[in-house]
Design a protein around this motif. Sequence first.
Motif, PDB file in Angstrom:
ATOM      1  N   LYS A   6       1.019  -1.393   0.170  1.00 24.11           N
ATOM      2  CA  LYS A   6       0.158   0.282  -0.120  1.00 24.11           C
ATOM      3  C   LYS A   6       0.836   1.389   0.474  1.00 24.11           C
ATOM      4  O   LYS A   6       0.652   2.397  -0.968  1.00 24.11           O
ATOM      5  CB  LYS A   6      -1.123   0.102   0.956  1.00 24.11           C
ATOM      6  CG  LYS A   6      -2.336  -1.083   1.218  1.00 24.11           C
ATOM      7  CD  LYS A   6      -2.956  -0.113   2.498  1.00 24.11           C
ATOM      8  CE  LYS A   6      -4.468  -1.539   1.934  1.00 24.11           C
ATOM      9  NZ  LYS A   6      -5.232  -1.381   3.393  1.00 24.11           N
ATOM     10  N   GLU A  93      -3.029  -1.588 -12.299  1.00 23.00           N
ATOM     11  CA  GLU A  93      -3.447  -2.804 -12.226  1.00 23.00           C
ATOM     12  C   GLU A  93      -2.877  -4.529 -11.452  1.00 23.00           C
ATOM     13  O   GLU A  93      -3.365  -5.347 -11.785  1.00 23.00           O
ATOM     14  CB  GLU A  93      -3.539  -2.850 -14.057  1.00 23.00           C
ATOM     15  CG  GLU A  93      -3.953  -4.170 -14.391  1.00 23.00           C
ATOM     16  CD  GLU A  93      -5.557  -3.817 -13.852  1.00 23.00           C
ATOM     17  OE1 GLU A  93      -6.302  -5.442 -13.847  1.00 23.00           O
ATOM     18  OE2 GLU A  93      -6.406  -3.414 -12.881  1.00 23.00           O
ATOM     19  N   THR A  94      -1.442  -4.620 -12.309  1.00 23.91           N
ATOM     20  CA  THR A  94      -0.733  -5.463 -11.545  1.00 23.91           C
ATOM     21  C   THR A  94      -1.015  -5.864 -10.266  1.00 23.91           C
ATOM     22  O   THR A  94      -0.843  -6.725  -9.539  1.00 23.91           O
ATOM     23  CB  THR A  94       0.744  -5.448 -12.524  1.00 23.91           C
ATOM     24  OG1 THR A  94       0.617  -5.005 -13.640  1.00 23.91           O
ATOM     25  CG2 THR A  94       1.665  -6.749 -12.041  1.00 23.91           C
ATOM     26  N   ARG A  96      -2.438  -4.190  -8.064  1.00 21.80           N
ATOM     27  CA  ARG A  96      -4.123  -5.005  -7.541  1.00 21.80           C
ATOM     28  C   ARG A  96      -4.788  -6.368  -7.862  1.00 21.80           C
ATOM     29  O   ARG A  96      -4.619  -7.374  -7.114  1.00 21.80           O
ATOM     30  CB  ARG A  96      -5.768  -4.113  -8.158  1.00 21.80           C
ATOM     31  CG  ARG A  96      -6.700  -4.244  -8.144  1.00 21.80           C
ATOM     32  CD  ARG A  96      -7.681  -3.850  -9.325  1.00 21.80           C
ATOM     33  NE  ARG A  96      -7.852  -4.449 -10.243  1.00 21.80           N
ATOM     34  CZ  ARG A  96      -7.950  -5.550 -11.093  1.00 21.80           C
ATOM     35  NH1 ARG A  96      -8.873  -6.733  -9.439  1.00 21.80           N
ATOM     36  NH2 ARG A  96      -7.795  -6.003 -12.111  1.00 21.80           N
ATOM     37  N   ARG A  97      -3.927  -6.909  -8.903  1.00 25.93           N
ATOM     38  CA  ARG A  97      -4.213  -8.492  -9.480  1.00 25.93           C
ATOM     39  C   ARG A  97      -3.382  -9.681  -8.180  1.00 25.93           C
ATOM     40  O   ARG A  97      -3.849 -10.378  -8.319  1.00 25.93           O
ATOM     41  CB  ARG A  97      -3.372  -8.734 -11.045  1.00 25.93           C
ATOM     42  CG  ARG A  97      -4.502  -7.814 -12.030  1.00 25.93           C
ATOM     43  CD  ARG A  97      -4.571  -8.379 -13.338  1.00 25.93           C
ATOM     44  NE  ARG A  97      -4.915  -8.093 -14.028  1.00 25.93           N
ATOM     45  CZ  ARG A  97      -5.045  -8.196 -16.041  1.00 25.93           C
ATOM     46  NH1 ARG A  97      -3.686  -8.649 -16.355  1.00 25.93           N
ATOM     47  NH2 ARG A  97      -5.947  -7.538 -16.526  1.00 25.93           N
ATOM     48  N   ARG A  99      -2.518  -8.490  -5.048  1.00 25.34           N
ATOM     49  CA  ARG A  99      -3.362  -8.295  -4.258  1.00 25.34           C
ATOM     50  C   ARG A  99      -4.728  -9.564  -4.243  1.00 25.34           C
ATOM     51  O   ARG A  99      -5.019  -9.505  -3.035  1.00 25.34           O
ATOM     52  CB  ARG A  99      -3.895  -6.538  -3.640  1.00 25.34           C
ATOM     53  CG  ARG A  99      -3.045  -5.582  -2.814  1.00 25.34           C
ATOM     54  CD  ARG A  99      -3.452  -4.570  -2.873  1.00 25.34           C
ATOM     55  NE  ARG A  99      -3.247  -3.762  -3.431  1.00 25.34           N
ATOM     56  CZ  ARG A  99      -4.163  -3.033  -3.678  1.00 25.34           C
ATOM     57  NH1 ARG A  99      -5.691  -2.607  -3.504  1.00 25.34           N
ATOM     58  NH2 ARG A  99      -3.627  -2.046  -5.061  1.00 25.34           N
ATOM     59  N   GLU A 100      -5.251  -9.132  -5.692  1.00 25.26           N
ATOM     60  CA  GLU A 100      -6.358 -10.271  -5.430  1.00 25.26           C
ATOM     61  C   GLU A 100      -5.532 -12.056  -5.127  1.00 25.26           C
ATOM     62  O   GLU A 100      -6.980 -12.787  -4.679  1.00 25.26           O
ATOM     63  CB  GLU A 100      -7.732  -9.979  -6.977  1.00 25.26           C
ATOM     64  CG  GLU A 100      -8.235  -8.734  -6.791  1.00 25.26           C
ATOM     65  CD  GLU A 100      -8.787  -7.843  -7.721  1.00 25.26           C
ATOM     66  OE1 GLU A 100      -8.578  -9.415  -8.796  1.00 25.26           O
ATOM     67  OE2 GLU A 100      -9.446  -7.681  -7.781  1.00 25.26           O
ATOM     68  N   GLY A 101      -4.909 -11.737  -5.953  1.00 24.79           N
ATOM     69  CA  GLY A 101      -4.848 -13.498  -5.920  1.00 24.79           C
ATOM     70  C   GLY A 101      -3.639 -13.736  -5.022  1.00 24.79           C
ATOM     71  O   GLY A 101      -3.352 -14.694  -4.318  1.00 24.79           O
ATOM     72  N   LYS A 102      -3.327 -12.987  -4.034  1.00 29.65           N
ATOM     73  CA  LYS A 102      -2.563 -13.619  -2.121  1.00 29.65           C
ATOM     74  C   LYS A 102      -4.033 -13.636  -1.778  1.00 29.65           C
ATOM     75  O   LYS A 102      -3.951 -13.809  -0.348  1.00 29.65           O
ATOM     76  CB  LYS A 102      -2.062 -11.996  -1.437  1.00 29.65           C
ATOM     77  CG  LYS A 102      -0.367 -11.833  -2.435  1.00 29.65           C
ATOM     78  CD  LYS A 102       0.130 -10.321  -1.523  1.00 29.65           C
ATOM     79  CE  LYS A 102       1.162 -11.480  -2.435  1.00 29.65           C
ATOM     80  NZ  LYS A 102       2.406 -10.144  -1.503  1.00 29.65           N
ATOM     81  N   ARG A 103      -5.528 -12.936  -1.828  1.00 28.95           N
ATOM     82  CA  ARG A 103      -6.181 -13.458  -0.775  1.00 28.95           C
ATOM     83  C   ARG A 103      -7.602 -14.853  -1.085  1.00 28.95           C
ATOM     84  O   ARG A 103      -6.724 -15.277  -1.712  1.00 28.95           O
ATOM     85  CB  ARG A 103      -7.365 -12.478  -1.134  1.00 28.95           C
ATOM     86  CG  ARG A 103      -6.580 -10.959  -0.612  1.00 28.95           C
ATOM     87  CD  ARG A 103      -7.934  -9.784  -1.295  1.00 28.95           C
ATOM     88  NE  ARG A 103      -7.690  -8.936  -1.156  1.00 28.95           N
ATOM     89  CZ  ARG A 103      -8.300  -7.436  -1.533  1.00 28.95           C
ATOM     90  NH1 ARG A 103      -9.183  -7.666  -1.654  1.00 28.95           N
ATOM     91  NH2 ARG A 103      -7.781  -6.644  -1.235  1.00 28.95           N
TER      92      ARG A 103
END
Length: 103
Positions: A6, A93-94, A96-97, A99-103
């Motif tokens: 962040k 965008e990278t 964001r992707r 971060r989404e992959g780590k969830r």
Amino acid sequence: MGQPEKKTITWTTLSIGSVVFLAFALTGCMSVEEQRRANLYEDEGTCSDFGTRYGSQAYTQCMLQQQQRRDQAQLLAAEQARITSETTLNSLETMRRLREGKR
């Protein structure tokens, strides 16, 4: 682990935003007419330094070349700003992707 990402995104965004703001602020210091006169004065000095006489064909050609040089510089700056903006958007965008992959 999420906090450094962040901070990186925030600092990157703030840095780019600051550069863009500064560029706009500096160009906004002069009116269009003042900038035109300043450019004309600079071009006249450059052409005189090259040894051309006012009103001669060489002087006219020199003045045209100075304007073309300035136009090219503006186009290059606009293209560089576009590339920087696109790169920033791709990076965000990278991130964001990721971060989404780590969830």
